[in-house]
Design a protein around this motif. Structure first.
Motif, mmCIF file in Angstrom:
data_model
loop_
_atom_site.group_PDB
_atom_site.id
_atom_site.type_symbol
_atom_site.label_atom_id
_atom_site.label_comp_id
_atom_site.label_asym_id
_atom_site.label_seq_id
_atom_site.Cartn_x
_atom_site.Cartn_y
_atom_site.Cartn_z
ATOM 1 N N GLY A 19 25.509 15.529 -64.467
ATOM 2 C CA GLY A 19 26.772 14.833 -64.290
ATOM 3 C C GLY A 19 27.962 15.683 -64.712
ATOM 4 N N LYS A 20 27.757 16.654 -65.606
ATOM 5 C CA LYS A 20 28.829 17.552 -66.040
ATOM 6 C C LYS A 20 28.589 18.979 -65.550
ATOM 7 N N SER A 21 27.610 19.125 -64.617
ATOM 8 C CA SER A 21 27.280 20.449 -64.042
ATOM 9 C C SER A 21 26.980 21.469 -65.147
ATOM 10 N N ILE A 22 26.281 21.021 -66.149
ATOM 11 C CA ILE A 22 25.914 21.909 -67.264
ATOM 12 C C ILE A 22 24.525 22.460 -67.007
ATOM 13 N N ARG A 23 24.398 23.756 -67.164
ATOM 14 C CA ARG A 23 23.106 24.433 -66.955
ATOM 15 C C ARG A 23 22.404 24.572 -68.303
ATOM 16 N N ILE A 24 21.186 24.060 -68.380
ATOM 17 C CA ILE A 24 20.387 24.161 -69.613
ATOM 18 C C ILE A 24 19.307 25.211 -69.390
ATOM 19 N N LEU A 25 19.307 26.239 -70.209
ATOM 20 C CA LEU A 25 18.370 27.357 -70.065
ATOM 21 C C LEU A 25 17.508 27.460 -71.329
ATOM 22 N N SER A 26 16.197 27.398 -71.168
ATOM 23 C CA SER A 26 15.265 27.555 -72.297
ATOM 24 C C SER A 26 14.625 28.937 -72.232
ATOM 25 N N VAL A 77 31.581 11.085 -89.334
ATOM 26 C CA VAL A 77 32.623 10.483 -88.493
ATOM 27 C C VAL A 77 32.278 10.703 -87.034
ATOM 28 N N PRO A 78 32.270 9.652 -86.193
ATOM 29 C CA PRO A 78 31.956 9.834 -84.776
ATOM 30 C C PRO A 78 33.054 10.606 -84.068
ATOM 31 N N SER A 79 32.628 11.372 -83.047
ATOM 32 C CA SER A 79 33.579 12.182 -82.272
ATOM 33 C C SER A 79 33.450 11.845 -80.797
ATOM 34 N N VAL A 80 34.537 12.128 -80.050
ATOM 35 C CA VAL A 80 34.552 11.875 -78.608
ATOM 36 C C VAL A 80 34.216 13.166 -77.889
ATOM 37 N N GLY A 81 33.323 13.089 -76.864
ATOM 38 C CA GLY A 81 32.915 14.264 -76.120
ATOM 39 C C GLY A 81 33.970 14.744 -75.155
ATOM 40 N N THR A 82 33.683 15.860 -74.467
ATOM 41 C CA THR A 82 34.645 16.463 -73.552
ATOM 42 C C THR A 82 34.919 15.590 -72.344
ATOM 43 N N ALA A 83 34.010 14.686 -72.023
ATOM 44 C CA ALA A 83 34.226 13.768 -70.904
ATOM 45 C C ALA A 83 34.482 12.353 -71.402
ATOM 46 N N GLY A 84 34.918 12.257 -72.644
ATOM 47 C CA GLY A 84 35.203 10.949 -73.203
ATOM 48 C C GLY A 84 33.986 10.211 -73.691
ATOM 49 N N GLU A 85 32.784 10.940 -73.835
ATOM 50 C CA GLU A 85 31.573 10.266 -74.305
ATOM 51 C C GLU A 85 31.798 9.758 -75.728
ATOM 52 N N LEU A 86 31.266 8.584 -75.951
ATOM 53 C CA LEU A 86 31.419 7.965 -77.256
ATOM 54 C C LEU A 86 30.152 8.165 -78.076
#
Length: 600
Positions: A455-462, A535-544
């Motif tokens: 959904g955020k076009s993030i590539r996960i590489l292991s 303390v909770p933080s908001v993600g780059t796409a507004g994730e709660l």
């Protein structure tokens, strides 16, 4: 009336005595020494019985017949007596089939040579009758086979007497009387025979030695219970005990010990230990020596080192009381309780883990109470505002509705996170570490979060290679990796990249999760992994979020025996690290089974 009749009657009485001893030995046949002793005495019964009739026989033919009766037992008497001495002196291990066969060679040859003497005259060169004593007696000219029989008998007699004398020297006082009777009773027949051979007397006095021998043995049996309390019987009891037993006299000199004690106390593997002071033998066991020197007391637990092994024993020192109810010595009893102690340690360790898990559970409840209270309070206030403002028609409520939606989303995320964790602990607070393939675990977590990352076009590489194994609780490891990946996705911009690596360091595997996100704010660097209520933080796409993820990771990593930390630079991303134990060495087929279980 000739005196040979009196001698015959005396020999018959000796025969009855030896038969009684043989019967008593048969009743105690569960002891090997009783069997050899009883058979040995039975051979003497053939001798005395046959000679009782030989000295009253009227002709040479009758004498030959009774000599054959005598020689049913005579050749085998020394062999059986020597076997009895080996058993009596604690050398039962030597009494094997091959030794018995070797000892029987000369007796069997003697038996055959005597019964076939008329063919070769190698045992007796001649047999004649003389009446010098007023009744017929046989005069024998001995041959070479007779000489072989005599040399064989006295050779093993001398060896046996040496063994008995050595045993007498080392034995405790109660056993010395029994051994003394055995020594005297054994010397009588051989002593009388030696006098007969040297003086060439007309009457063979050898059988009369068994009369005195029988008296001594019967006295020993009834006075000292010689067959029931023989040294071998004591040794048999000792050797059958799994507990180590060491016996001391009143001067703390070692008088006996069993084989189990040899395996525990290094200094007892030498034969010279008998008669040695406890202070010398127990030099390397000062605590044990202290217990021996003290007054007898109840048992207590003690750790003893032996051949680089640490074992635990219940130690008990008790007095040995004689028939007069006076102290005669001490007995040290060592009962191996190592397995029990290890089991207790495992129970204590499990109890400690359970306490830690329960403490963690209580801490989590505090976190939950803290995190869920504020959103619910805001929801409650918003609902009150909404109710008040809805009374004024025409006003817009979009701002309140939006804020309510945000708070409800936060509460939902919190509940979802809690449910995920509680489901992993459905059977209670259980910590069950096992060998896990780290690469496959990461792949499963990546697939689980694929929708969010795409959904955020993030590539996960292991970059973790296959068959990288760790030793951790399955559910906890899954949640650690899943939460760190979820946080990385949350704080990484669109089109970013997340990389997972693993590097071995001694007995730990260092796992890292790197992202290209915004990094940890400066104001949170020092407290991010330290606060009980982050303390909770908001993600780059507004994730709660509710701040519970890293708290779970920190506690789960600690429970698995590892640590967690991070590096971060503003606008350059963050790297979170955690260590996890590697598995102990295991057969390759076990790892193959793990692979199959992971893929299943």
């Amino acid at each position: 009336m000739s005196y040979n009749l009196y001698l015959s009657a005396l020999l018959m009485a000796a025969t009855c005595c030896t038969l009684v001893i043989s019967y008593l030995s048969w009743k105690r046949r569960e002891l090997p020494v009783a069997i050899s002793y009883g058979l040995g005495v039975l051979t003497s019964a053939f001798y005395t019985f046959g000679y009782a009739f030989e000295i009253i026989s009227p002709s040479l033919e009758h004498i030959r017949f009774w000599l054959r009766i005598e020689y049913i037992g005579i050749p085998f008497g020394t062999m059986l007596w020597f076997i009895m001495v080996l058993q009596l002196t604690g050398r039962q291990a030597l009494v094997r089939k091959w030794l018995v066969i070797a000892l029987m060679i000369v007796p069997v040859i003697t038996f055959i040579a005597h019964n076939t003497n008329e063919w070769h005259h190698l045992f007796y060169r001649s047999m004649t009758i003389n009446n010098l004593e007023g009744f017929p007696l046989v005069t024998l000219v001995k041959g070479p086979m007779y000489l072989v029989h005599v040399v064989y008998s006295y050779f093993f007699f001398i060896i046996g007497m040496i063994l008995l004398l050595q045993m007498h020297r080392k034995a405790a006082a109660p056993l010395k009387r029994q051994i003394t009777l055995m020594l005297i009773g054994s010397c009588m027949p051989y002593g009388f025979t030696l006098v007969y051979l040297i003086t060439n007397m007309p009457i063979d006095i050898s059988p009369f030695g068994f009369i005195f021998s029988s008296v001594f043995f019967l006295f020993g049996i009834y006075q000292f219970n010689m067959l029931r309390l023989a040294p071998l019987a004591v040794q048999k009891v000792f050797e059958s005990m799994k507990d180590a037993v060491i016996v001391f006299d009143l001067d703390h000199m070692i008088t006996g010990f069993n084989q189990a004690a040899v395996r525990v106390i290094v200094g007892l593997n030498r034969k010279q230990a008998i008669g040695q002071p406890a202070a010398l033998v127990f030099t390397f066991y000062p605590k044990l020596l202290e217990r021996i020197m003290q007054e007898p007391s109840s048992e207590n637990k003690m750790q003893i080192s032996n051949q680089d092994q640490e074992r635990f024993f219940n130690v008990q020192v008790s007095l040995i009381i004689d028939k007069k109810l006076k102290p005669a010595g001490k007995m040290l009893l060592l009962s191996d309780v190592t397995e029990t102690v290890r089991y207790e340690e495992r129970l204590l360790d499990n109890a400690r883990q359970l306490q830690e898990l329960n403490t963690f559970k209580d801490k989590m409840f505090n976190v939950v109470a803290h995190d869920i209270r504020d959103p619910l309070a805001v929801l409650l206030n918003l609902m009150q505002l909404m109710e008040e403002e809805m009374q004024d028609c025409g006003e817009s409520h979009e701002e309140i509705v939006h804020e309510m939606g945000q708070q409800i989303q936060k509460t939902f995320t919190l509940v979802e996170s809690l449910l995920e964790w509680f489901q992993s602990q459905r059977g209670g607070m259980v910590f069950n570490p096992a060998v896990r393939d780290l690469a496959r675990t990461v792949q499963m977590s990546v697939r689980f979060l694929q929708v969010r990352s795409e959904g955020k076009s993030i590539r996960i590489l292991s970059e973790i290679p296959e068959e990288t194994f760790v030793f951790a609780d399955k559910e906890m490891l899954d949640l650690i990796i899943r939460n760190l990946l979820s946080n990385a996705i949350k704080f990484t911009d669109y089109g970013g990249r997340i990389t997972l690596r693993a590097e071995r360091a001694e007995d730990k595997m260092i796992v890292s999760v790197s992202d290209t996100g915004a990094g940890v704010p400066d104001e949170q660097i020092d407290s991010l992994l330290q606060e009980a209520y982050p303390v909770p933080s908001v993600g780059t796409a507004g994730e709660l979020g509710v701040g519970l993820g890293l708290t779970l990771c920190r506690e789960f990593v600690r429970l698995n025996g590892g640590e967690i930390w991070f590096d971060s630079a503003p606008s350059q991303g963050s790297t979170f690290y955690f260590s996890i134990p590697t598995p102990p060495p295991a057969p390759s087929h076990a790892l193959n089974q793990i692979d199959r279980s992971e893929t299943g």
